[in-house]
Motif scaffolding. Structure first.
Motif, PDB file in Angstrom:
ATOM      1  N   GLU A   1       0.818  -1.221   0.000  1.00  0.00           N
ATOM      2  CA  GLU A   1       0.000   0.000   0.000  1.00  0.00           C
ATOM      3  C   GLU A   1       0.853   1.273   0.000  1.00  0.00           C
ATOM      4  OE1 GLU A   1      -3.361  -0.106  -0.303  1.00  0.00           O
ATOM      5  OE2 GLU A   1      -3.123  -2.290  -0.429  1.00  0.00           O
TER       6      GLU A   1
ATOM      7  N   GLY B   1       2.409   4.704   3.116  1.00  0.00           N
ATOM      8  CA  GLY B   1       1.334   4.880   4.092  1.00  0.00           C
ATOM      9  C   GLY B   1       0.739   3.575   4.589  1.00  0.00           C
ATOM     10  N   GLN B   2       1.391   2.456   4.259  1.00  0.00           N
ATOM     11  CA  GLN B   2       0.901   1.122   4.653  1.00  0.00           C
ATOM     12  C   GLN B   2       0.558   1.088   6.137  1.00  0.00           C
ATOM     13  OE1 GLN B   2       0.740  -2.004   2.731  1.00  0.00           O
ATOM     14  NE2 GLN B   2      -0.400  -2.641   4.514  1.00  0.00           N
ATOM     15  N   ARG B   3      -0.574   0.492   6.448  1.00  0.00           N
ATOM     16  CA  ARG B   3      -1.030   0.340   7.837  1.00  0.00           C
ATOM     17  C   ARG B   3      -0.703  -1.056   8.352  1.00  0.00           C
ATOM     18  NH1 ARG B   3      -2.455   5.577   9.349  1.00  0.00           N
ATOM     19  NH2 ARG B   3      -3.110   6.583   7.448  1.00  0.00           N
ATOM     20  N   ASP B   4      -0.819  -1.240   9.629  1.00  0.00           N
ATOM     21  CA  ASP B   4      -0.514  -2.500  10.318  1.00  0.00           C
ATOM     22  C   ASP B   4      -1.716  -3.442  10.198  1.00  0.00           C
ATOM     23  OD1 ASP B   4       0.761  -4.379  11.892  1.00  0.00           O
ATOM     24  OD2 ASP B   4       0.389  -3.314  13.773  1.00  0.00           O
ATOM     25  N   VAL B   5      -2.081  -3.788   8.970  1.00  0.00           N
ATOM     26  CA  VAL B   5      -3.325  -4.511   8.690  1.00  0.00           C
ATOM     27  C   VAL B   5      -3.360  -5.941   9.213  1.00  0.00           C
ATOM     28  CG1 VAL B   5      -3.898  -3.088   6.691  1.00  0.00           C
ATOM     29  CG2 VAL B   5      -2.515  -5.151   6.373  1.00  0.00           C
TER      30      VAL B   5
ATOM     31  N   MET C   1       6.713   2.746  13.259  1.00  0.00           N
ATOM     32  CA  MET C   1       6.133   1.826  14.238  1.00  0.00           C
ATOM     33  C   MET C   1       7.229   0.997  14.911  1.00  0.00           C
ATOM     34  SD  MET C   1       3.332  -1.144  13.555  1.00  0.00           S
ATOM     35  CE  MET C   1       4.510  -2.324  12.956  1.00  0.00           C
TER      36      MET C   1
ATOM     37  N   ARG D   1      -4.703  -1.787  13.911  1.00  0.00           N
ATOM     38  CA  ARG D   1      -4.583  -1.985  12.464  1.00  0.00           C
ATOM     39  C   ARG D   1      -4.528  -0.701  11.660  1.00  0.00           C
ATOM     40  NH1 ARG D   1      -9.009  -6.665  12.471  1.00  0.00           N
ATOM     41  NH2 ARG D   1      -7.732  -8.185  13.594  1.00  0.00           N
ATOM     42  N   SER D   2      -4.903   0.419  12.254  1.00  0.00           N
ATOM     43  CA  SER D   2      -4.885   1.682  11.512  1.00  0.00           C
ATOM     44  C   SER D   2      -3.558   2.433  11.668  1.00  0.00           C
ATOM     45  CB  SER D   2      -6.036   2.580  11.974  1.00  0.00           C
ATOM     46  OG  SER D   2      -5.860   2.925  13.332  1.00  0.00           O
ATOM     47  N   ARG D   3      -2.644   1.956  12.513  1.00  0.00           N
ATOM     48  CA  ARG D   3      -1.371   2.669  12.682  1.00  0.00           C
ATOM     49  C   ARG D   3      -0.457   2.408  11.475  1.00  0.00           C
ATOM     50  NH1 ARG D   3       1.943  -0.614  17.414  1.00  0.00           N
ATOM     51  NH2 ARG D   3       1.780  -2.647  16.422  1.00  0.00           N
ATOM     52  N   LYS D   4       0.302   3.425  11.116  1.00  0.00           N
ATOM     53  CA  LYS D   4       1.224   3.314   9.988  1.00  0.00           C
ATOM     54  C   LYS D   4       2.431   2.466  10.378  1.00  0.00           C
ATOM     55  CE  LYS D   4       0.258   7.613   7.596  1.00  0.00           C
ATOM     56  NZ  LYS D   4       0.859   8.847   7.043  1.00  0.00           N
TER      57      LYS D   4
END
Length: 126
Positions: A47, A50-54, A69, A62-65
């Motif tokens: 992604e 800006g990929q998130r911790d999906v 991190m 899950r919304s944190r970048k």
């Protein structure tokens, strides 16, 4: 006695390229321990930056970048080793971990489940 952890911290602190050569991890003091954060992507995640911790099992996280991190947490000195936890954002799993220097530019990183460990070598950013 108070200077021993600081000297040991200097041994592993810095910027390290992961074994997969897809990112740079910054290891630095955080409180009384050492932590490692994703400092830079060398290979952009699916992604983008800006990929998130999906893949995190905790839906609230899950919304944190991923960039910035923490993936290494709570590392404290144990002789010439550091013991703490490592988080793998690709699997969403956290493991017991041991890190140690193998030379001036090589860091051995182990992630363990029970008695089984997987070892990687990270290289110091030049």
């Amino acid at each position: 006695m108070a200077t021993t952890p600081a000297l040991a911290a200097d041994a592993v602190a810095g910027r390290w390229v992961t074994a997969e050569k897809d990112g740079v991890i910054l290891i630095a003091p955080c409180g009384k321990a050492l932590c490692g954060t994703i400092d830079r992507f060398l290979v952009p995640p699916p992604e983008g930056v800006g990929q998130r911790d999906v893949n995190n099992p905790d839906a609230k996280l899950r919304s944190r970048k991923l960039l910035g991190m923490p993936i290494l947490s709570g590392f404290t000195a144990d002789g010439n080793l550091w013991r703490g936890r490592i988080y793998d954002p690709k699997s969403g799993k956290t493991y017991r971990s041991i890190i140690r220097r193998k030379g001036p530019n090589v860091l051995e990183v182990k992630g363990c489940v029970g008695p089984f460990c997987q070892t990687q070598e990270w290289k110091r950013v030049s």
